[in-house]
Design an enzyme around this catalytic site. Structure first.
Site, PDB file in Angstrom:
ATOM      1  N   ALA A 194       1.359  -1.202  -0.195  1.00 23.25           N
ATOM      2  CA  ALA A 194      -0.139  -0.284   0.240  1.00 23.25           C
ATOM      3  C   ALA A 194       0.874   1.366  -0.304  1.00 23.25           C
ATOM      4  CB  ALA A 194      -0.929  -0.267   1.309  1.00 23.25           C
ATOM      5  N   GLU A 242      -2.725  -7.662   8.305  1.00 20.97           N
ATOM      6  CA  GLU A 242      -2.222  -6.590   7.394  1.00 20.97           C
ATOM      7  C   GLU A 242      -0.746  -7.084   7.576  1.00 20.97           C
ATOM      8  OE1 GLU A 242      -2.122  -2.815   7.967  1.00 20.97           O
ATOM      9  OE2 GLU A 242      -1.927  -2.295   6.357  1.00 20.97           O
TER      10      GLU A 242
END
Lengths: 357, 357
Positions: free
Chosen positions: A71, A283
């Site tokens: 990201a 994550e």
């Protein structure tokens, strides 16, 4: 089955960054803008995952990760729409290769080729390619392609509607996820990410987006930013503003993940947010890589926290770990079905949950 | 004694806004820039408080509110430094009148005349006036005078140091508090406020500001934004970045208030953050005005939540409700001592805690 809905390819082989560095150098030099190719072998991909994401899946007992490009490296503020498209295509293609090499462990979610000032409609082509050609099941949507200056319209603005129309048509959700920050005020993983989560939720609360798109679905990651901790504030604001109760607002459209890295935070999340609106996620390998000296376990081993919450029923756990993700990312069902052998213990369930894609 | 460290004059008589509207009109017209005067009578001030803040103090059993101008109306992005100075002086003078009319109920905290692009050193004069002439005990510091575009340097930048030097000299803390947002992405009380709290904390975590200013003190309001909910994330980030443990980071310098509007959030805050670093606050009458249908009480009646947390000892409660505020805002001790009659039950304690100002 345990589905981790939030993983990024943070361990991608160095060939990817080599390509990106060359692209940025070419942009600065004003040189040629060819897409070129990324030099990464299958063995490099395997090595990048075996000691990291795959190891953690095995150790922590999770089965499959909904996997997207790193990201913080999306960096939509770098270059222009063409640069962002080339970079996104390479990143997404690499995720596709990961999913091809480990079809039981990873399902793809794409980076979008956003660029500051460029309407999101420009991302429709890459979204469609990733979903229909590469078998991806969702996308990451950056509400702030400027990287910390917040110059795009709110997510509830009609500016975003063409992309939403395509998402609904393809039946894929978006995780609201900013990238790195070039604003020195905002540390990326310690401020910008959480602020974006909080910001997006409040945008959704104050507009009628889901009247226009009843089937549109967003995952707000990192446990919803500040939102569950301030649930009373949001309930009160919604009431003062004559908006729907939060349960009604989020029911079919807004979901929080469990990327909260301590037990008390997870307990709050599970106590406050309806279980149907929470998706398991860690994550890993991501923002926080260390081991908590207080527990002896990785901060981001979020399954451990959830396992300690005694008030969850087995039915709750099944929703949290599997069913909610299948509902929010319905295209995953066909992917998982295809990747399971007939003798798999989950095969009947997976087949039952499958749908045409 | 119960000290509410976070109240704004949200109910100020309309004469204040009349002045502000005229100022903004004059700015637009490019006309004269006289400071003029605010037409508000003492009776109007009394009426504005009797049915609101004073009523809630009585009903909820709190004693004194650390009171400052309406945060959302600071609007530092409007006009220039002169406009901001005139507006701040009027707002602060009105707080001074409130404190004069009700010396047992209110202690003043000032708005600073910040302006985008203008160094914070320009605020030193008004800070000193409010503290030394008006008897104020602290200030509200806006980390983003641009109103949602975050164009100022981080709070840890030397840009802010001259103001910090004055704060330390005067022995007053600052509450980190943004104002209204002119960025359509950020709802003020539902996103911008909480984001600023989270942002400031991460700025403090990543720099050595408190090595340069060991006596500098900040209150991060609204329960610390997203921070306590993500305490594990911050502990992990600090560890990964080789920064001090959070307990050491905040001990003498960073304090959270209790403006969290539901029991589960308050429970988390009190479980996670050291009790010495939490100050009671409600922000009434503020962001959330309604009554929670689930409890029958105002969302912002935060004392009720705290009263329900059985794990707090009497010593904890005394810290939370009184001692911590006296330590963080030491000038308050002389103010409260002065306002108490000799027969007051708290007089002996107050005298003991008093210090020269």
């Amino acid at each position: 089955m345990i589905i981790d809905c939030h993983g990024h390819y943070t361990t991608a082989p160095k060939g990817l960054q080599v390509w990106r560095d060359a692209q940025i150098a070419a942009l600065k030099a004003g040189g040629a803008r060819s897409k070129g190719s990324v030099d990464v072998s299958d063995d490099e991909i395997r090595r990048s995952l075996e000691g990291a994401q795959l190891k953690f899946q095995r150790e922590r007992g999770t089965d499959v990760t909904i996997f997207s490009p790193r990201a913080s490296a999306m960096a939509h503020h770098v270059g222009d729409a063409t640069a962002s498209l080339h970079w996104s295509e390479h990143c997404n293609d690499l995720i596709h290769r990961v999913c091809g090499l480990y079809p039981e462990n990873f399902v793809g979610v794409c980076q979008l080729p956003q660029s500051p000032g460029v309407p999101p409609a420009a991302c429709i082509g890459e979204l469609a390619r990733c979903v229909t050609e590469l078998g991806f099941v969702g996308c990451n949507l950056n509400p702030d392609p400027s990287g910390g200056y917040w110059t795009a319209p709110p997510l509830t603005d009609r500016y975003w509607y063409p992309l939403y129309e395509k998402m609904v048509e393809l039946d894929v959700p978006a995780m609201v996820h900013v990238s790195s920050s070039c604003n020195p005020n905002f540390h990326a993983t310690g401020a910008h990410y959480l602020n974006a989560d909080t910001t997006a939720f409040m945008q959704f609360l104050t507009a009628d987006l889901f009247k226009d798109f009843p089937a549109l679905r967003f995952i707000i990651p990192h446990g919803g930013g500040a939102v569950p901790y301030h649930w009373g504030r949001y309930r009160g604001l919604a009431q003062d503003m004559k908006r729907p109760p939060l349960g009604d607002l989020i029911r079919h459209n807004i979901f929080f993940d469990t990327c909260v890295y301590h037990l008390a935070g997870i307990e709050l999340l599970l106590k406050i947010v309806p279980i149907d609106n929470i998706l398991f996620a860690s994550e890993m390998v991501g923002a926080v890589k260390g081991i908590d000296p207080e527990t002896g376990h990785h901060f981001d081993d979020t399954k451990r926290y959830i396992d300690q919450v005694a008030s969850l029923t087995d039915a709750d756990r099944k929703k949290l770990f599997e069913d909610n993700a299948r509902r929010v990312y319905p295209r995953m069902n066909a992917r998982l079905k295809a990747s399971r052998s007939p003798g798999d213990e989950n095969a009947s369930h997976v087949a039952g949950g499958a749908r045409a894609v």
